[in-house]
Design a protein around this motif. Structure first.
Motif, PDB file in Angstrom:
ATOM      1  N   GLY A  19      -3.996   2.525   2.896  1.00  0.00           N
ATOM      2  CA  GLY A  19      -3.405   2.252   4.202  1.00  0.00           C
ATOM      3  C   GLY A  19      -3.265   3.424   5.137  1.00  0.00           C
ATOM      4  N   ALA A  20      -3.725   4.617   4.742  1.00  0.00           N
ATOM      5  CA  ALA A  20      -3.592   5.797   5.598  1.00  0.00           C
ATOM      6  C   ALA A  20      -4.641   5.793   6.709  1.00  0.00           C
ATOM      7  CB  ALA A  20      -3.735   7.066   4.773  1.00  0.00           C
ATOM      8  N   ASN A  21      -4.292   6.407   7.820  1.00  0.00           N
ATOM      9  CA  ASN A  21      -5.230   6.723   8.896  1.00  0.00           C
ATOM     10  C   ASN A  21      -5.657   8.169   8.709  1.00  0.00           C
ATOM     11  OD1 ASN A  21      -4.660   4.151  10.155  1.00  0.00           O
ATOM     12  ND2 ASN A  21      -2.756   5.063  10.900  1.00  0.00           N
ATOM     13  N   VAL A  22      -6.967   8.430   8.678  1.00  0.00           N
ATOM     14  CA  VAL A  22      -7.442   9.728   8.220  1.00  0.00           C
ATOM     15  C   VAL A  22      -8.292  10.435   9.274  1.00  0.00           C
ATOM     16  CG1 VAL A  22      -8.589  10.959   6.354  1.00  0.00           C
ATOM     17  CG2 VAL A  22      -7.524   8.751   5.890  1.00  0.00           C
ATOM     18  N   VAL A  23      -7.988  11.720   9.476  1.00  0.00           N
ATOM     19  CA  VAL A  23      -8.838  12.620  10.254  1.00  0.00           C
ATOM     20  C   VAL A  23      -9.708  13.390   9.275  1.00  0.00           C
ATOM     21  CG1 VAL A  23      -8.914  14.619  11.800  1.00  0.00           C
ATOM     22  CG2 VAL A  23      -7.171  12.841  12.130  1.00  0.00           C
ATOM     23  N   VAL A  24     -11.012  13.249   9.426  1.00  0.00           N
ATOM     24  CA  VAL A  24     -11.974  13.890   8.531  1.00  0.00           C
ATOM     25  C   VAL A  24     -12.503  15.150   9.206  1.00  0.00           C
ATOM     26  CG1 VAL A  24     -14.105  13.618   7.213  1.00  0.00           C
ATOM     27  CG2 VAL A  24     -12.638  11.621   7.647  1.00  0.00           C
ATOM     28  N   ASP A  25     -12.067  16.301   8.727  1.00  0.00           N
ATOM     29  CA  ASP A  25     -12.590  17.573   9.243  1.00  0.00           C
ATOM     30  C   ASP A  25     -13.908  17.902   8.558  1.00  0.00           C
ATOM     31  OD1 ASP A  25     -12.687  20.521  10.031  1.00  0.00           O
ATOM     32  OD2 ASP A  25     -12.419  20.635   7.864  1.00  0.00           O
ATOM     33  N   TYR A  26     -14.843  18.446   9.345  1.00  0.00           N
ATOM     34  CA  TYR A  26     -16.118  18.879   8.772  1.00  0.00           C
ATOM     35  C   TYR A  26     -16.662  20.045   9.580  1.00  0.00           C
ATOM     36  CZ  TYR A  26     -18.372  16.486  12.717  1.00  0.00           C
ATOM     37  OH  TYR A  26     -18.762  16.106  13.975  1.00  0.00           O
ATOM     38  N   MET A  50       0.838  -1.204   0.000  1.00  0.00           N
ATOM     39  CA  MET A  50       0.000   0.000   0.000  1.00  0.00           C
ATOM     40  C   MET A  50       0.874   1.256   0.000  1.00  0.00           C
ATOM     41  SD  MET A  50      -3.170  -0.875   2.543  1.00  0.00           S
ATOM     42  CE  MET A  50      -4.339  -2.162   2.148  1.00  0.00           C
ATOM     43  N   LEU A  51       0.480   2.245  -0.776  1.00  0.00           N
ATOM     44  CA  LEU A  51       1.319   3.423  -0.959  1.00  0.00           C
ATOM     45  C   LEU A  51       1.409   4.305   0.286  1.00  0.00           C
ATOM     46  CD1 LEU A  51       0.273   4.555  -4.554  1.00  0.00           C
ATOM     47  CD2 LEU A  51       2.444   3.524  -3.849  1.00  0.00           C
ATOM     48  N   LEU A  52       0.373   4.286   1.139  1.00  0.00           N
ATOM     49  CA  LEU A  52       0.334   5.205   2.282  1.00  0.00           C
ATOM     50  C   LEU A  52       0.231   4.459   3.605  1.00  0.00           C
ATOM     51  CD1 LEU A  52      -2.168   7.830   0.786  1.00  0.00           C
ATOM     52  CD2 LEU A  52       0.326   7.819   0.636  1.00  0.00           C
ATOM     53  N   GLU A  53       0.729   3.259   3.648  1.00  0.00           N
ATOM     54  CA  GLU A  53       0.604   2.422   4.835  1.00  0.00           C
ATOM     55  C   GLU A  53       1.090   3.139   6.098  1.00  0.00           C
ATOM     56  OE1 GLU A  53      -0.645  -0.675   6.884  1.00  0.00           O
ATOM     57  OE2 GLU A  53      -0.560  -0.903   4.709  1.00  0.00           O
ATOM     58  N   GLY A  54       0.174   3.300   7.072  1.00  0.00           N
ATOM     59  CA  GLY A  54       0.517   3.869   8.365  1.00  0.00           C
ATOM     60  C   GLY A  54       0.609   5.369   8.425  1.00  0.00           C
ATOM     61  N   LYS A  55       0.463   6.053   7.295  1.00  0.00           N
ATOM     62  CA  LYS A  55       0.539   7.516   7.322  1.00  0.00           C
ATOM     63  C   LYS A  55      -0.712   8.099   7.980  1.00  0.00           C
ATOM     64  CE  LYS A  55       3.631   8.439   3.417  1.00  0.00           C
ATOM     65  NZ  LYS A  55       4.646   9.139   4.223  1.00  0.00           N
ATOM     66  N   SER A  56      -0.519   9.190   8.702  1.00  0.00           N
ATOM     67  CA  SER A  56      -1.610   9.902   9.385  1.00  0.00           C
ATOM     68  C   SER A  56      -1.913  11.182   8.629  1.00  0.00           C
ATOM     69  CB  SER A  56      -1.195  10.221  10.824  1.00  0.00           C
ATOM     70  OG  SER A  56      -2.171  11.011  11.473  1.00  0.00           O
ATOM     71  N   ILE A  57      -3.158  11.318   8.190  1.00  0.00           N
ATOM     72  CA  ILE A  57      -3.523  12.377   7.255  1.00  0.00           C
ATOM     73  C   ILE A  57      -4.752  13.133   7.737  1.00  0.00           C
ATOM     74  CG2 ILE A  57      -4.335  12.802   4.883  1.00  0.00           C
ATOM     75  CD1 ILE A  57      -2.636  10.362   4.047  1.00  0.00           C
ATOM     76  N   VAL A  58      -4.715  14.456   7.644  1.00  0.00           N
ATOM     77  CA  VAL A  58      -5.859  15.321   7.946  1.00  0.00           C
ATOM     78  C   VAL A  58      -6.401  15.865   6.627  1.00  0.00           C
ATOM     79  CG1 VAL A  58      -6.609  17.501   8.981  1.00  0.00           C
ATOM     80  CG2 VAL A  58      -5.074  15.989  10.249  1.00  0.00           C
TER      81      VAL A  58
END
Length: 255
Positions: free
Chosen positions: A29-36, A1-9
């Motif tokens: 594979g990224a972990n994502v914070v979804v702002d709304y 996976m290209l983004l394995e383990g990356k933390s993204i907002v």
């Protein structure tokens, strides 16, 4: 996976291009914070969709025009996933008004959401990246209108022009810290912000005729580019804009 383990907002992450980016990055594979800022139910549904596919995501309600809320977003990433790797400045609005018709209130609202938020979110993320000591990426969802005038939508164009120079200048400033700044400049995308065009058969036809690929972009077209830029495969790209417009800026010349 290209983004394995990356933390993204991802700001404005529960609809349109933002939602597509959340889904695409989580799938890699990224972990994502979804702002709304609205539609909490849509955010919860998106998080369930990510989790059902085996990914991880959390939602955070925030006013992106406020610096303290922006810092809270970055902290949410750290608290939830241990660090911050990528900020996607995606949230944006437009008024579709000319210079003569734009009120001070309208102008300030567009600039607060599109430009001020990108500036101070980038600052907050960059400070976090420097603390962590191993670089990071700020990815701005700009527009072809950072370069291409759109009469009748001037405040939006001004805000995206500002984002263009934010990316170039901050990208140069932050390079010494291993921090990259890149814009994606979409052309016409089939999202809710363009519903007034896509729901009008005549307007839609004229727009498609102006695009060499003869179709609007899907949000997923933009998200796929965002995944590439956030991956190690784009590690030498910074202080620049990637245009994803189906050729409209070239195809419309002379029309």
């Amino acid at each position: 996976m290209l983004l394995e383990g990356k933390s993204i907002v991802v700001t404005g992450g529960n609809s349109g291009i933002g939602k597509a980016i959340v889904l695409a990055m989580a799938a890699e594979g990224a972990n994502v914070v979804v702002d709304y800022v609205a539609h909490e139910d849509a955010t919860e549904q998106l998080i369930r969709q990510v989790e059902a596919a085996g990914g991880k995501a959390v939602g955070v309600e925030a006013d992106i025009s406020r610096s303290d809320d922006l810092h809270r977003m970055m902290q949410t990433a750290v608290d939830s996933f241990g660090r911050l790797d990528v900020l996607v400045n995606n949230a944006g609005i437009e008024t579709r008004q000319s210079l003569l018709d734009t009120t001070e209130e309208d102008y300030e609202k567009v600039m607060a959401v599109n430009m001020k938020s990108a500036f101070f979110a980038s600052q907050a993320a960059a400070k976090r990246f420097i603390e962590q000591g191993d670089g990071g990426l700020v990815l701005n969802i700009s527009s072809v209108h950072e370069d291409w005038p759109m009469p009748g939508n001037i405040a939006y164009c001004v805000s995206k022009g500002g984002m263009r120079m934010l990316t170039r200048t901050a990208g140069v400033e932050l390079g010494q810290h291993g921090i990259r700044m890149v814009n994606i400049a979409p052309g016409a995308v089939d999202t809710p912000i363009n519903a007034s065009t896509t729901s009008n058969e005549d307007l839609l036809g004229k727009l498609q005729d102006a695009i060499p690929l003869h179709r609007l972009a899907e949000a997923s077209d933009i998200a796929d580019v965002a995944v590439f830029l956030a991956s190690g495969r784009a590690s030498y790209m910074t202080a620049t804009t990637v245009v994803v417009d189906g050729g409209i800026m070239q195809g419309s010349v002379g029309l």
